[in-house]
Design a protein around this motif. Sequence first.
Motif, short mmCIF file in Angstrom:
data_model
loop_
_atom_site.label_atom_id
_atom_site.label_comp_id
_atom_site.label_asym_id
_atom_site.label_seq_id
_atom_site.Cartn_x
_atom_site.Cartn_y
_atom_site.Cartn_z
N TYR A 113 -23.41 32.81 41.85
CA TYR A 113 -22.11 32.97 41.22
C TYR A 113 -21.71 31.74 40.40
N ASP A 114 -21.76 30.57 41.00
CA ASP A 114 -21.35 29.36 40.28
C ASP A 114 -22.27 29.09 39.09
N ALA A 115 -23.57 29.30 39.28
CA ALA A 115 -24.51 29.10 38.17
C ALA A 115 -24.24 30.12 37.06
N ALA A 116 -23.86 31.34 37.44
CA ALA A 116 -23.55 32.36 36.44
C ALA A 116 -22.32 31.94 35.62
N LEU A 117 -21.31 31.41 36.30
CA LEU A 117 -20.12 30.96 35.56
C LEU A 117 -20.48 29.86 34.58
N ASP A 118 -21.33 28.92 35.00
CA ASP A 118 -21.76 27.85 34.09
C ASP A 118 -22.54 28.43 32.91
N ALA A 119 -23.40 29.41 33.18
CA ALA A 119 -24.19 30.01 32.10
C ALA A 119 -23.30 30.77 31.13
N PHE A 120 -22.28 31.43 31.65
CA PHE A 120 -21.33 32.12 30.76
C PHE A 120 -20.59 31.11 29.90
N ASP A 121 -20.18 29.98 30.49
CA ASP A 121 -19.51 28.94 29.71
C ASP A 121 -20.40 28.46 28.56
N ALA A 122 -21.68 28.24 28.87
CA ALA A 122 -22.60 27.80 27.83
C ALA A 122 -22.77 28.88 26.76
N ALA A 123 -22.83 30.13 27.18
CA ALA A 123 -22.99 31.24 26.22
C ALA A 123 -21.77 31.36 25.32
N ILE A 124 -20.59 31.18 25.90
CA ILE A 124 -19.36 31.25 25.09
C ILE A 124 -19.35 30.15 24.04
N HIS A 125 -19.81 28.95 24.44
CA HIS A 125 -19.87 27.83 23.49
C HIS A 125 -20.91 28.09 22.40
N ARG A 126 -22.06 28.66 22.81
CA ARG A 126 -23.17 28.86 21.87
C ARG A 126 -22.93 30.07 20.98
N HIS A 127 -22.26 31.08 21.50
CA HIS A 127 -22.07 32.33 20.75
C HIS A 127 -20.59 32.72 20.71
N PRO A 128 -19.79 31.93 20.04
CA PRO A 128 -18.35 32.25 19.99
C PRO A 128 -18.06 33.57 19.29
N GLU A 129 -19.03 34.05 18.52
CA GLU A 129 -18.85 35.32 17.81
C GLU A 129 -19.01 36.53 18.71
N ASP A 130 -19.57 36.36 19.91
CA ASP A 130 -19.82 37.49 20.80
C ASP A 130 -18.68 37.61 21.81
N PRO A 131 -17.91 38.72 21.76
CA PRO A 131 -16.75 38.84 22.65
C PRO A 131 -17.12 39.21 24.08
N GLY A 132 -18.39 39.60 24.30
CA GLY A 132 -18.77 40.06 25.62
C GLY A 132 -18.81 38.96 26.65
N PHE A 133 -19.20 37.75 26.25
CA PHE A 133 -19.39 36.68 27.23
C PHE A 133 -18.08 36.28 27.93
N PRO A 134 -16.97 36.07 27.21
CA PRO A 134 -15.74 35.74 27.94
C PRO A 134 -15.27 36.86 28.86
N VAL A 135 -15.53 38.11 28.47
CA VAL A 135 -15.13 39.23 29.33
C VAL A 135 -15.98 39.25 30.59
N ARG A 136 -17.29 39.10 30.43
CA ARG A 136 -18.17 39.12 31.59
C ARG A 136 -17.86 37.94 32.51
N ARG A 137 -17.57 36.78 31.94
CA ARG A 137 -17.23 35.64 32.79
C ARG A 137 -15.97 35.92 33.60
N ALA A 138 -15.00 36.51 32.96
CA ALA A 138 -13.74 36.80 33.65
C ALA A 138 -13.92 37.81 34.77
N LEU A 139 -14.78 38.81 34.56
CA LEU A 139 -14.88 39.92 35.50
C LEU A 139 -16.01 39.78 36.51
N VAL A 140 -16.93 38.83 36.30
CA VAL A 140 -18.05 38.70 37.23
C VAL A 140 -17.54 38.30 38.61
N LEU A 141 -18.19 38.83 39.64
CA LEU A 141 -17.78 38.59 41.02
C LEU A 141 -18.99 38.14 41.84
N PRO A 142 -18.74 37.37 42.91
CA PRO A 142 -19.86 37.02 43.79
C PRO A 142 -20.40 38.24 44.50
#
Length: 727
Positions: free
Chosen positions: A257-286
């Motif tokens: 879970y924690d590693a996934a949150l970090d990976a989503f943060d990196a993806a959001i920074h790398r791909h600001p044009e993709d709206p899916g990453f902030p949504v998945r980060r918000a909704l992902v659960l352990p």
Amino acid sequence: MQVRGLLVTAHSLHAAGRIAEAATAYRRALTAAPEQADGWHLLGTALLQAARPLPAAACIGKALVADPGRHDFRLNFGYALMDADRPEDALSALKTACRHRPFDATLWSARAAASKRLGDMAAADRAFRAAILLDPSGFAQLYNRSLALQETGDMSGAIASYGRALKFQPASGTVLANRAQALKSEGRTGEAVHDFRGTVLLAPGDATLLNDLAIALWDGNEIRGAIALYRRAVAAAPERVAITRNLTGALASAGHYDAALDAFDAAIHRHPEDPGFPVRRALVLPVIPESLQQIDAAREKIGQFLASPEAGHIRLSNPLEQIGAANFYLVYHGRNDRVLAEGISAFYRRACPALNFTAPHCAGAKPPTGRIELGICSKHLAGHTIGAVFGRLVTGLDRSRFRLTLLRPPGLRDKAAAEIAAGFDRVVELPAEIGRAAEIAAHCRLDALLYTDIGMEPFTYFLAHTRLAPVQWVTWGHPVTTGIDTIDAYLSPDCFEPEGAEAHYSERLIRCPSIPMVYRDEAVPPPAAKSEFDLPEGRPLYLCPQNLFKLHPDYDHVLADILTRDPHGTLGLIEGANPEWTARLKSRLSAVLGHTMERVRFLPYLPKNDYIRLLGAADVMLDPIHFGGSNTTLGGFAAGTPVITWPGPYMRGRMTYGLYCTMRVTDCIATDLADYAAKAVEIANDPGRREEIVQRILAARPAVVETAGASRDLGNLLAEAVSSRSG
């Protein structure tokens, strides 16, 4: 300069890769000698290399007019015509060439390519075979035939043909990669991994190959290896959004879970044009929560996102691709999910307007005068718990009242799926794209649509946001509210629901007088000896054979209480489908169970027959709190094993309770969690009482299996809703 000299100059430019200059030189030579067949052919090949197939075909056609006997020209003529999207003309030219030069393997190979372009795979295969017969060492025709076999679904033939091609070019990464994909589609995961590893050795920095190997390792349950390769693939091609999605999805699915949150943060920074990453980060659960605090924080994260300005600005064009997940793990938290479920659904409606589709016939629809057009939709009406519980329920509806249409999403197509589908009047295959699927379903002009489950996977979750019938219901296949306002009613067994349960649902709660299921009762094998599963004989076995994500942190203390009360008892659990889940649960349990953890046994996934025999070997089965069993409980009853349960505050924690109430066997129903542990230990250690309970369970089982009235009750409730249009 004479014509010969002009052609030599043009050919030198051509050989040097200076195509435009070569074409100009060829034209100068042809101006001086327009009857030069070789000149027209060479000009045509230059234009073909310059991706100008139409003028290339015209030039080579002039070469053939000048010298009709040059059937070698017809090879490039055929390729030019294929590239110009004229495969019929190409095939005609290549057939002529093959008649005049029947021993030219290259011509037969090109003819095969033309037949393949026309979709005549049988003719293509005959031509490929001829080419291989004429030149058995010809790598190109072996490879192309392999590719054609793979494209037509003949995986075993493709695998064998790729093997022959590899004998001539054993270091061909392309052939290895394609053979690996064919092996993977045949379920030969180990061999596929071997080939993928070979491709990565040949090209260690190729992101596509790293990604493909990661996928194969994941399919083979080599989770850590897969994640490591996804990380390498992302590092090799950070711009590739799809690979980043694979990495974030793998970390989340593995329960990191924690590693996934970090990976989503990196993806959001790398791909600001993709709206899916902030949504998945918000909704992902352990998957396996480490504590109640982690559950609370994860749920709070969702609420904060839904209330944020950012959520209001996000737009999604393809939620299946960009999000690719439903709110599956929310239901296992032991909380009322209604507010979050409604908020998530409302977010998707705003973010993806395509989900607001309404079938035209729904506007102002009147009740039908003849049979009710009823659609049934689920991805899991196959060899799955949903198929076992609901397959015969829905196909058992009265056909004098209903015409049944199965709206079938992409998914498992096994023997059980075929048997269930055969029970419908009509089967409509839905494509893996929500907009197209909704339009296809709309053409069915359904009066009512019943989802057997919503929330277990993303396809039906997103499709349920569309209005495909005037009346849309869901039943208890996934026992929690959907939060979706186009689902009018939630059909639930009355015996499963507590008082005041209406507050748990965004839908109108329909309390069914019977349990809406028709469970397939099958012959039960004799119970196994505990030693067959490396479990100690002569010691009570407390078996909880549920998916590990159902085991709430609160339940750890109940399990500890049982093992403390019974110092000789063994707790049996089933390993997770993902080995990382097992490791995480072991870590969490160890912190609570202490030294009693040494009496916990994790058993591997078992074939069905062995699984039922394991249930029979248990002294008691343990129904998890907050989210219990139904199908598993029925399996325990069939095996003659008492199931200890405690009815929680939500339906999903009261299913075994409801089954017992229907059977009028209440000995194993606990009043609280301390009583749960006490009953488990008491019954497991009292063979006489246990046997008496087992006999009453076996005698009462017919009340909850082969329930003939369930389809009738479902039909009556649906017919009334359609008639009144009350949803």
